[in-house]
Design an enzyme around this catalytic site. Structure first.
Site, PDB file in Angstrom:
ATOM      1  N   SER A  37     -66.284  -9.262  -9.450  1.00  0.00           N
ATOM      2  CA  SER A  37     -66.124 -10.245  -8.375  1.00  0.00           C
ATOM      3  C   SER A  37     -66.647 -11.613  -8.790  1.00  0.00           C
ATOM      4  CB  SER A  37     -66.847  -9.768  -7.121  1.00  0.00           C
ATOM      5  OG  SER A  37     -68.209  -9.561  -7.413  1.00  0.00           O
ATOM      6  N   HIS A  62     -58.959  -9.036  -9.796  1.00  0.00           N
ATOM      7  CA  HIS A  62     -59.950  -8.907  -8.723  1.00  0.00           C
ATOM      8  C   HIS A  62     -59.267  -8.534  -7.408  1.00  0.00           C
ATOM      9  CE1 HIS A  62     -63.274 -11.048  -6.191  1.00  0.00           C
ATOM     10  NE2 HIS A  62     -63.436  -9.743  -6.209  1.00  0.00           N
ATOM     11  N   GLU A 110     -56.759 -11.554  -7.257  1.00  0.00           N
ATOM     12  CA  GLU A 110     -57.101 -12.793  -7.957  1.00  0.00           C
ATOM     13  C   GLU A 110     -57.007 -12.484  -9.455  1.00  0.00           C
ATOM     14  OE1 GLU A 110     -61.182 -13.983  -7.139  1.00  0.00           O
ATOM     15  OE2 GLU A 110     -60.601 -16.071  -6.899  1.00  0.00           O
ATOM     16  N   ASN A 120     -65.037 -16.007  -4.345  1.00  0.00           N
ATOM     17  CA  ASN A 120     -66.469 -15.992  -4.035  1.00  0.00           C
ATOM     18  C   ASN A 120     -67.135 -17.352  -4.151  1.00  0.00           C
ATOM     19  OD1 ASN A 120     -67.073 -13.378  -3.103  1.00  0.00           O
ATOM     20  ND2 ASN A 120     -66.544 -12.615  -5.138  1.00  0.00           N
TER      21      ASN A 120
HETATM   22  N1  CAA Z   1     -57.022   2.496   4.543  1.00  0.00           N
HETATM   23  C1  CAA Z   1     -56.194   2.664   5.579  1.00  0.00           C
HETATM   24  N2  CAA Z   1     -56.461   2.185   6.811  1.00  0.00           N
HETATM   25  C2  CAA Z   1     -57.597   1.491   6.981  1.00  0.00           C
HETATM   26  C3  CAA Z   1     -58.503   1.260   5.930  1.00  0.00           C
HETATM   27  C4  CAA Z   1     -58.172   1.802   4.663  1.00  0.00           C
HETATM   28  N3  CAA Z   1     -58.972   1.644   3.590  1.00  0.00           N
HETATM   29  N4  CAA Z   1     -59.555   0.533   6.396  1.00  0.00           N
HETATM   30  C5  CAA Z   1     -59.311   0.310   7.698  1.00  0.00           C
HETATM   31  N5  CAA Z   1     -58.141   0.873   8.045  1.00  0.00           N
HETATM   32  C6  CAA Z   1     -57.521   0.904   9.357  1.00  0.00           C
HETATM   33  C7  CAA Z   1     -58.516   1.185  10.430  1.00  0.00           C
HETATM   34  O1  CAA Z   1     -58.767   2.583  10.477  1.00  0.00           O
HETATM   35  C8  CAA Z   1     -57.827   0.675  11.663  1.00  0.00           C
HETATM   36  O2  CAA Z   1     -56.973   1.648  12.213  1.00  0.00           O
HETATM   37  P1  CAA Z   1     -56.904   1.816  13.816  1.00  0.00           P
HETATM   38  O3  CAA Z   1     -56.324   0.520  14.314  1.00  0.00           O
HETATM   39  O4  CAA Z   1     -55.974   2.970  14.001  1.00  0.00           O
HETATM   40  O5  CAA Z   1     -58.285   2.078  14.270  1.00  0.00           O
HETATM   41  C9  CAA Z   1     -56.988  -0.467  11.129  1.00  0.00           C
HETATM   42  O6  CAA Z   1     -56.986  -0.360   9.686  1.00  0.00           O
HETATM   43  C10 CAA Z   1     -57.507  -1.806  11.502  1.00  0.00           C
HETATM   44  O7  CAA Z   1     -58.886  -1.773  11.303  1.00  0.00           O
HETATM   45  P2  CAA Z   1     -59.923  -2.148  12.401  1.00  0.00           P
HETATM   46  O8  CAA Z   1     -59.374  -1.915  13.774  1.00  0.00           O
HETATM   47  O9  CAA Z   1     -61.223  -1.537  12.048  1.00  0.00           O
HETATM   48  O10 CAA Z   1     -60.191  -3.648  12.286  1.00  0.00           O
HETATM   49  P3  CAA Z   1     -59.303  -4.871  11.880  1.00  0.00           P
HETATM   50  O11 CAA Z   1     -58.041  -4.955  12.627  1.00  0.00           O
HETATM   51  O12 CAA Z   1     -60.285  -5.977  11.957  1.00  0.00           O
HETATM   52  O13 CAA Z   1     -58.924  -4.686  10.352  1.00  0.00           O
HETATM   53  C11 CAA Z   1     -59.884  -5.297   8.274  1.00  0.00           C
HETATM   54  C12 CAA Z   1     -59.844  -4.294   9.392  1.00  0.00           C
HETATM   55  C13 CAA Z   1     -58.561  -5.341   7.534  1.00  0.00           C
HETATM   56  C14 CAA Z   1     -60.970  -4.803   7.319  1.00  0.00           C
HETATM   57  C15 CAA Z   1     -60.184  -6.716   8.839  1.00  0.00           C
HETATM   58  O14 CAA Z   1     -61.309  -6.664   9.640  1.00  0.00           O
HETATM   59  C16 CAA Z   1     -60.382  -7.727   7.778  1.00  0.00           C
HETATM   60  O15 CAA Z   1     -59.459  -8.260   7.198  1.00  0.00           O
HETATM   61  N6  CAA Z   1     -61.677  -8.048   7.507  1.00  0.00           N
HETATM   62  C17 CAA Z   1     -62.028  -8.973   6.445  1.00  0.00           C
HETATM   63  C18 CAA Z   1     -62.041  -8.224   5.146  1.00  0.00           C
HETATM   64  C19 CAA Z   1     -62.350  -9.120   4.013  1.00  0.00           C
HETATM   65  O16 CAA Z   1     -62.593 -10.313   4.123  1.00  0.00           O
HETATM   66  N7  CAA Z   1     -62.347  -8.494   2.834  1.00  0.00           N
HETATM   67  C20 CAA Z   1     -62.689  -9.196   1.628  1.00  0.00           C
HETATM   68  C21 CAA Z   1     -64.136  -8.993   1.345  1.00  0.00           C
HETATM   69  S1  CAA Z   1     -64.598  -9.851  -0.094  1.00  0.00           S
HETATM   70  C22 CAA Z   1     -64.178  -8.788  -1.335  1.00  0.00           C
HETATM   71  O17 CAA Z   1     -63.727  -7.699  -1.176  1.00  0.00           O
HETATM   72  C23 CAA Z   1     -64.336  -9.296  -2.710  1.00  0.00           C
HETATM   73  C24 CAA Z   1     -65.629  -9.661  -3.188  1.00  0.00           C
HETATM   74  O18 CAA Z   1     -65.652 -10.069  -4.337  1.00  0.00           O
HETATM   75  C25 CAA Z   1     -66.900  -9.570  -2.468  1.00  0.00           C
END
Ligand code: CAA
Length: 290
Positions: free
Chosen positions: A123, A145, A157, A195
């Site tokens: 990352s 990434h 990325e 990041n």
């Molecule tokens: N596989 C399949 N389905 C999944 C899943 C997965 N891995 N993870 C979540 N889901 C499902 C959930 O079970 C949920 O289903 P239901 O609606 O039936 O309950 C659905 O997807 C939607 O999830 P949520 O209702 O919990 O919440 P949401 O609509 O907010 O979506 C999310 C979840 C996509 C994670 C959203 O909150 C989101 O985009 N969050 C931001 C994530 C983000 O920014 N990620 C990047 C982090 S930084 C990184 O990764 C890199 C780094 O270098 C640090």
């Protein structure tokens, strides 16, 4: 039928990221071998795949047959020697430069042909530095990434190191596309783009909390409702892991040689207290079910 430019992907690390990458590749018709030596990691990864695939079927994003076929494409190995027969390997192990370099050096020896690309899901660690571990074939090391949760997030990325060949970059873009993702390029500077931009925002949210500007619920609510973020910055920090956030801030501060990227003291204190976020059941917020 797969349109993939490769037939077998090796994945190092069966955690959240490695497991997610393996699942998405298998859904794209690619055979996958996942390696992890940590006891229990492979069983946990299988369980996460089953849950995620079932959820995608439930949401009609995948047929049951396609989900079963994807699961059947993934095999698991507990020793690196068994990670044979791959035509592309991506490592998604702990964000420790020495561990990553050691594994990349071993992979370069296991796969002497530079046709086999060695990708890293780091990352924030420098690709140019990691690539040196592949010695005379450093040109086949590339940053690839992915974002968590990998099955749902659109971006890959793509980060070339100074040594990475243009052909490897093109192949990485083609593979990410075949995996159903959108590849976007960034240069090899600390934190790349994701990041470099995301972490200082998260860090600032901790400063705002520490200085009493608002409570965590209000900080997150303001950013969700006012800026349309799916998660507020503090909830996202818990999701990423507060230890990972500190680590990435350290990489930014050192790599960009600027103290404005130092991790907020409150963020560091939570990590010292073992409040790492979702994975420990408590970070900024509490997750009793975990
Ligand atoms: N596989 C399949 N389905 C999944 C899943 C997965 N891995 N993870 C979540 N889901 C499902 C959930 O079970 C949920 O289903 P239901 O609606 O039936 O309950 C659905 O997807 C939607 O999830 P949520 O209702 O919990 O919440 P949401 O609509 O907010 O979506 C999310 C979840 C996509 C994670 C959203 O909150 C989101 O985009 N969050 C931001 C994530 C983000 O920014 N990620 C990047 C982090 S930084 C990184 O990764 C890199 C780094 O270098 C640090």
């Amino acid at each position: 039928m797969s349109n993939s430019p490769i037939s077998t992907l090796g994945v190092l690390g069966a955690g959240q990221m490695g497991g997610g990458i393996a699942q998405v590749a298998a859904m794209a018709g690619i055979n996958v071998k996942v390696f992890d030596s940590f006891p229990g990691a492979l069983d946990k990864c299988k369980a996460v795949h089953a849950k995620s695939l079932a959820k995608l079927v439930e949401k009609a994003k995948l047929t049951k047959d396609a989900a079963d076929a994807a699961a059947a494409r993934i095999s698991f190995v507990a020793s690196l020697d068994q990670l044979t027969g791959c035509d592309w390997v991506v490592e998604a192990v702990i964000e420790d430069v020495r561990v990553k370099k050691d594994l990349l050096a071993k992979l370069a020896a296991m796969y002497p042909s530079d046709d086999v690309v060695l990708a890293t899901n780091t990352s924030s660690i420098s690709i140019t530095d990691l690539a040196t571990a592949a010695g005379s074939t450093a040109h086949r090391v590339v940053g690839m990434h992915f974002f968590n949760p990998v099955p749902l997030m659109q971006l890959v990325e793509v980060i070339p190191g100074i040594q990475t060949s243009p052909a490897v970059v093109e192949r990485t873009i083609a593979l990410a596309t075949a995996m159903g993702k959108t590849p976007l390029r960034a240069n090899d500077r600390a934190g790349f783009i994701s990041n470099r931009v995301l972490m200082p925002m998260i860090n600032e949210a901790f400063y705002a909390w520490m200085e009493g500007v608002a409570e965590p619920q209000a900080i997150d609510g303001i950013m969700k409702l006012g800026c349309n973020f799916p998660m507020g910055p503090l909830r996202l920090a818990d999701f990423i892991g507060l230890d990972t956030c500190v680590h990435i801030m350290n990489v930014l501060a050192d790599g960009l040689n600027n103290d404005r990227y130092r991790a907020c003291p409150l963020l560091k204190q939570l990590v010292i207290a073992g409040r790492l976020g979702d994975k420990t059941g408590r970070g900024v917020f509490e997750y009793p079910a975990k």
